[in-house]
Design an enzyme around this catalytic site. Sequence first.
Site, short mmCIF file in Angstrom:
data_model
loop_
_atom_site.label_atom_id
_atom_site.label_comp_id
_atom_site.label_asym_id
_atom_site.label_seq_id
_atom_site.Cartn_x
_atom_site.Cartn_y
_atom_site.Cartn_z
N CYS A 27 0.86 -1.17 0.00
CA CYS A 27 0.00 0.00 0.00
C CYS A 27 0.90 1.22 0.00
O CYS A 27 2.00 1.18 -0.54
CB CYS A 27 -0.96 -0.02 1.19
SG CYS A 27 -0.14 -0.14 2.80
N HIS A 576 24.89 -31.92 -4.14
CA HIS A 576 24.87 -32.51 -5.49
C HIS A 576 25.61 -33.85 -5.42
O HIS A 576 26.84 -33.88 -5.38
CB HIS A 576 25.54 -31.57 -6.48
CG HIS A 576 25.32 -31.94 -7.93
ND1 HIS A 576 25.94 -33.01 -8.53
CD2 HIS A 576 24.54 -31.37 -8.88
CE1 HIS A 576 25.56 -33.09 -9.79
NE2 HIS A 576 24.71 -32.10 -10.03
#
Length: 654
Positions: A27, A576
């Site tokens: 806002c 990984h």
Amino acid sequence: MGKYEELAREIVKNVGGKENVSSLTHCITRLRFKLKDEGRARDDVLKKMEGVVTVMKSGGQYQVVIGNHVPEVYADVIALTGMEEGSMDKGEDAPSGSLFNRAIDAISGIFQPILGIMAACGMVKGLNALFVAIGLYADTGGGYLILNAVGDGLFHFMPLFLGYTAAKKFQLKPMIGLVIGAIMCYPSVQNSALSAGGEALYTLFQGTMFESEVYTTFFGIPMIAMDYTGTVIPVIFVVYFASKCEKFFSKFVPDLVKFFFVPMLTLVVAIPAGFLLIGPIATFGSAVIAETVISVRNFSPLLAGAIVGATWQILVIFGLHWGFIPVYINNIMTNGYDNVMMPFFACTFATSAVVLGIFWKTKDKKLKEMALPNFISGIFGVTEPAIYGILLPLKKPFIISCIAGCIGGGFYGAFNFRKFMMGGMGIFEFPAMIEPDGSLGNLVVAITGVVITMILAFAMTMLFYKEDAPVQLAEESDRAAADGSMAVQTQDKVQSAGEDKLISRLEIASPLKGKVICQADMKDEAFGSGALGKGVAILPAEGNVYAPADGVISAFFPTLHAIGITTDMGAELLIHVGLDTVQLNGEGFKAHVAEGDRVAKGQLLLEFDQALIESRGYCMETPVLVTNADDYLDVVETAAKQVGHGDELFTILN
């Protein structure tokens, strides 16, 4: 990215990371987050952060109060999170909690996106009326007509804009919401077109406040003649109903034709229902609301105005003033003016005058530097920076501003102060207070109320505000320690550039058992160069991967060879397993968690068949990286050559 990139980055990090954000709007002064888990947000850190005024939780929203430059911060937050502007809640993240909280959340989400343009159009419309009233030009020329179109276009076609924003709020396709708004403004279904054929067929609800003439029917069903242009409530309810229709039809329509059949069925059902039932009921409801608030006000205009003036700033603090915005808009659209909520106008100038008094009286240099820009901001209608930054911390000035607002509101109530059009803020609202016939009596009341309120607020501040000690309004933001449940964390005091600073240390545990390989010695150039993050690699001794910290699985590749974890402190980790193992397409891997799952430190995440993977010729070197290492001071790897899962692997300095 803009100039507030670093502030935006810190805000995102301290609300729990982008994966914790369901939706974001803003806002005039606040970023309004809908968070998946408010417990992950670090309130104390955000409140102390330079560039943040304070943090509020209200109406199901996590509100970060920024100040006047919130649009720029919002744009940078949007860029960092990858969200769409004006993004709303999605599915399971829809508002929860009490009916009141859900209503506030819905209202704010629907109206916030158009507040800025609404204020701009209202200012143009008001100034146009002012210039005609003072004789600068006539209301018959092309200049007036074009400026009036600029000022009035949004308000005339309000259902289009609210149809779009309501659709986003209710998870309906936005273009369908826009079409619904356009249909509700379609000339041939408006009151003038429906009555153009002559006399009414018959009258419904005769003798009541809901008396309505019927000029046509929908396959025999009476269609109440109503003009929906410029209305607010009907389109919101029709869009809400359409959102339910769309979800219903999506379950049954085959995917092959869903693209066009679902919108078609949604409109064919929702629009007749809207015109025959929802629209009339919502319009009648609007009339009831307007009549009710006016009757309450008529009991004692002075008392009603004083209550609004005394409580408005308290509502603003908690963001609850949004619940009254539809009343204000509905009154203007239904009655042509609002005199119920407008006493809040006094509060804007009460706040500004108190801040001016503090500026005049204080000897604190920092407070003076804050007071002057906050005074100017308040005069222009934005008071949150002054309320949160100055008045609330000092306490007594906030009470003074509420008392002055109460007196000013009472004056406005007693003199039937009105606003005739939406738009504008602060001093830019004055043109909207000129009466439709051009008379200036109401404007005189507006200015008189401002003068009375400001004189009282300034005088009370000079009399009752005393500065007994140096003011402590804001402290430099020390990096607060996060919850220790995620990882072991300590704080060290170090000397930097001659100043004491607290540096937070976050220890990340090893997800595997095996040999530690420093980053410079990694075989894969991409991982070893640091381009993908900072950390180490592990040559595993067994085929289990465990969670190195408390957090959320932010990514789990379909091939199961790589896992992304965002810790509770915002660190983004990548594990990984092996190099080029993506080519196995999941063979040899078994997942124990899924993307989006919350995990605890030490929890088993993944099993892999190390013998199988190695037999296929793949290297088992497993990088464990902090992919957002640039957000931290440093990532310090362990000196150990061998680790077991759960042992310290590296330390993140923040």
